[in-house]
Design an enzyme around this catalytic site. Structure first.
Site, mmCIF file in Angstrom:
data_model
loop_
_atom_site.group_PDB
_atom_site.id
_atom_site.type_symbol
_atom_site.label_atom_id
_atom_site.label_comp_id
_atom_site.label_asym_id
_atom_site.label_seq_id
_atom_site.Cartn_x
_atom_site.Cartn_y
_atom_site.Cartn_z
ATOM 1 N N HIS A 1 0.841 -1.206 0.000
ATOM 2 C CA HIS A 1 0.000 0.000 0.000
ATOM 3 C C HIS A 1 0.874 1.254 0.000
ATOM 4 O O HIS A 1 0.629 2.190 -0.754
ATOM 5 C CB HIS A 1 -0.893 0.065 1.253
ATOM 6 C CG HIS A 1 -1.987 -0.940 1.311
ATOM 7 N ND1 HIS A 1 -2.203 -1.711 2.423
ATOM 8 C CD2 HIS A 1 -2.937 -1.294 0.418
ATOM 9 C CE1 HIS A 1 -3.244 -2.491 2.217
ATOM 10 N NE2 HIS A 1 -3.710 -2.263 1.001
ATOM 11 N N LYS B 1 -18.318 -5.868 6.742
ATOM 12 C CA LYS B 1 -16.992 -6.451 6.911
ATOM 13 C C LYS B 1 -16.573 -6.436 8.377
ATOM 14 O O LYS B 1 -16.827 -5.473 9.094
ATOM 15 C CB LYS B 1 -15.994 -5.658 6.063
ATOM 16 C CG LYS B 1 -14.712 -6.364 5.766
ATOM 17 C CD LYS B 1 -13.918 -5.569 4.726
ATOM 18 C CE LYS B 1 -12.648 -6.293 4.369
ATOM 19 N NZ LYS B 1 -11.867 -5.570 3.379
ATOM 20 N N ARG C 1 -2.463 -5.898 -8.568
ATOM 21 C CA ARG C 1 -1.486 -6.974 -8.403
ATOM 22 C C ARG C 1 -1.607 -8.000 -9.519
ATOM 23 O O ARG C 1 -0.615 -8.507 -10.004
ATOM 24 C CB ARG C 1 -1.700 -7.690 -7.058
ATOM 25 C CG ARG C 1 -1.216 -6.929 -5.862
ATOM 26 C CD ARG C 1 -1.491 -7.718 -4.613
ATOM 27 N NE ARG C 1 -2.929 -7.953 -4.530
ATOM 28 C CZ ARG C 1 -3.625 -7.936 -3.417
ATOM 29 N NH1 ARG C 1 -3.038 -7.770 -2.278
ATOM 30 N NH2 ARG C 1 -4.926 -8.120 -3.431
ATOM 31 N N SER D 1 -3.329 -7.526 2.969
ATOM 32 C CA SER D 1 -3.750 -7.364 4.362
ATOM 33 C C SER D 1 -4.308 -8.653 4.941
ATOM 34 O O SER D 1 -4.098 -8.952 6.122
ATOM 35 C CB SER D 1 -4.790 -6.243 4.478
ATOM 36 O OG SER D 1 -4.217 -5.000 4.147
#
Length: 168
Positions: free
Chosen positions: A17, A41, A90, A128
């Site tokens: 990040h 979440k 990514r 993460s």
């Protein structure tokens, strides 16, 4: 002034990040790194901790600030006068998802442009979720999160972080 936003949950912020943040900050006048709250979440770290981690990770960048918001990204961007959203990629799977998101944002607010930055190869495997998994087993996260974030997690562990003491 060219204002941009980089969004995420940053639970926690990783070195990947920070790499995207540093590179994006070099492209714009002002970059806001914004934690978007998703009520569905479950987060390992509190919103206050995630903001603290972001601030520790970006204090060396004079044109970056950390914030949070619950709502549509287009509403937030309009409220701060931002016209660019930055997204890190990514994999091709990330691209497929982010491309659809960018098209929806463009439909909602035609003045917003999306910039995709490719993840540096040395950070491709970092996310993460993986960091949280390592923490759940009290495994080392050295080199996966900024050093100051790792130190903050060590100091705070055992106090609301799933009962796991992280000693690194």
């Amino acid at each position: 002034m060219n204002r941009a936003v980089f969004t995420g949950s940053f639970d926690p912020v990783t070195v990947g990040h920070v790499d995207i943040i540093e590179r994006a900050a070099a492209l714009v006048d002002e970059l806001t790194v914004c934690i978007f709250v998703n009520r569905k979440k479950n987060y390992r770290f509190s919103l206050d901790d995630r903001l603290k981690f972001l601030r520790l990770s970006t204090e060396h960048l004079s044109n970056v600030r950390a914030d949070h918001f619950e709502g549509l990204v287009t509403e937030y961007m309009r409220s701060i006068g931002a016209t660019v959203i930055v997204r890190g990629l990514r994999t091709t799977a990330d691209f497929d998802h982010e491309y659809r998101e960018a098209q929806m944002i463009k439909r909602l607010e035609p003045t917003i442009e999306t910039i995709f930055l490719l993840t540096a190869p040395e950070f491709l495997f970092i996310n993460s979720s993986g960091v949280r998994e390592l923490l759940s087993f009290n495994a080392s996260i050295k080199g996966l999160v900024p050093t100051r974030v790792e130190e903050a997690i060590k100091i705070s562990s055992g106090d609301g972080y799933g009962g796991t003491r992280y000693t690194g």
